[in-house]
Structures are given as C-alpha cells and as structure tokens.
Design a protein around this motif. Structure first.
Motif, PDB file in Angstrom:
ATOM      1  N   UNK A 104       0.806  -1.225   0.000  1.00 48.29           N
ATOM      2  CA  UNK A 104       0.000   0.000   0.000  1.00 48.29           C
ATOM      3  C   UNK A 104       0.840   1.277   0.000  1.00 48.29           C
ATOM      4  N   UNK A 105       2.140   1.147   0.185  1.00 46.95           N
ATOM      5  CA  UNK A 105       3.009   2.327   0.279  1.00 46.95           C
ATOM      6  C   UNK A 105       4.181   2.239  -0.688  1.00 46.95           C
ATOM      7  N   UNK A 106       3.901   2.147  -1.995  1.00 46.11           N
ATOM      8  CA  UNK A 106       5.000   2.020  -2.957  1.00 46.11           C
ATOM      9  C   UNK A 106       5.928   3.231  -2.960  1.00 46.11           C
ATOM     10  N   UNK A 107       5.431   4.379  -2.523  1.00 49.91           N
ATOM     11  CA  UNK A 107       6.277   5.572  -2.449  1.00 49.91           C
ATOM     12  C   UNK A 107       7.347   5.446  -1.358  1.00 49.91           C
ATOM     13  N   UNK A 108       7.187   4.463  -0.482  1.00 49.99           N
ATOM     14  CA  UNK A 108       8.167   4.216   0.577  1.00 49.99           C
ATOM     15  C   UNK A 108       8.926   2.917   0.309  1.00 49.99           C
ATOM     16  N   UNK A 109       9.025   2.557  -0.949  1.00 51.24           N
ATOM     17  CA  UNK A 109       9.666   1.308  -1.349  1.00 51.24           C
ATOM     18  C   UNK A 109      11.132   1.208  -1.002  1.00 51.24           C
ATOM     19  N   UNK A 110      11.794   2.348  -0.776  1.00 51.25           N
ATOM     20  CA  UNK A 110      13.204   2.312  -0.411  1.00 51.25           C
ATOM     21  C   UNK A 110      13.422   2.140   1.089  1.00 51.25           C
TER      22      UNK A 110
END
Length: 133
Positions: A104-110
């Motif tokens: 649900x949080x691909x923007x926090x994939x790093x």
C-alpha cells in the motif's frame, strides 16, 4: 546503572540499524509477498522475533530502573518500536499487516523491509500511552 541502561539501549538500536541496512527494502518485500508468500512470511516472522527479543531486553534491563512510564515508553518506542501485539495476535496476521503495508506504500519502497513490517504492525496494533509492553 544509568550508563548500563543507555549502553544496552544503544547496542540494541545499533543492532537494529545493522540488520536493516543489510536486508531487503520494502519494494522487495512487496514483490516477495506476491511471488513467494512463504519466504515473505519467514522474513516477517524473523522481524517479529527480533522485535520480541529486543522488547524483552529493554523491558528486563531498563523498566525496573525507569522512574515513570513516560521515560520507559520513550525508550521502548525509540529502541524497539511502538506497537503492542494483542494477546490474540498470530503469525498470519503479522505477515498480512507487513505485506499489506509494503504493497500500500509504494512511495516508501526504499524503506528497509524490516521498517515496513514494523510500520504495518504499528498501524494495526498501536500502543495506548503508558501501555508499552
């Protein structure tokens, strides 16, 4: 005694950082949850086991010497993480929450995958103030 408590807290914190920097990131966890749920499950269980070990260490070493729950809550939250597993929690729930958060949080994939698991658990099982384990 205060130096001992601070030393233990720093050691636990450093071990978490070392573990996380050598691990996969959240996007890898999200992919693993889709392609190899068994492997993702083992990873999540490992993160939860480490959380339990760190939590017990902080509780056993620091809590008896902390004056007031605010200081202990801050230490526990900073070193271990700020979520409280309910008594009816199970492995499947932890895996689902960790995998769901990563997806649900691909923007926090790093983010380190261990952080993704802990953030998923914190979202689903937040602690009430003064209620750290």
């Amino acid at each position: 005694m205060r130096k001992y408590i601070i030393t233990v807290a720093l050691a636990l914190s450093a071990s978490s950082i070392t573990t996380q920097t050598q691990a996969m990131d959240a996007k890898d966890l999200a992919r693993m949850c889709k392609e190899d749920l068994s492997g993702a499950g083992m990873y999540v269980v490992g993160v939860v086991d480490k959380w339990k070990t760190d939590s017990l260490a902080v509780e056993g070493v620091a809590k008896p010497f902390m004056k007031g729950t605010d200081a202990y809550d801050l230490l526990h939250s900073s070193v271990v993480g700020d979520f409280c597993m309910p008594g009816d929690a199970n492995v499947a729930m932890a895996i689902k929450f960790g995998c769901d958060w990563a997806a649900a949080n691909p923007d926090k994939g790093d983010y380190p995958a261990a952080n993704a698991v802990l953030l998923g658990l914190r979202e689903k099982w937040p602690c009430k103030v003064g209620k750290q384990p």
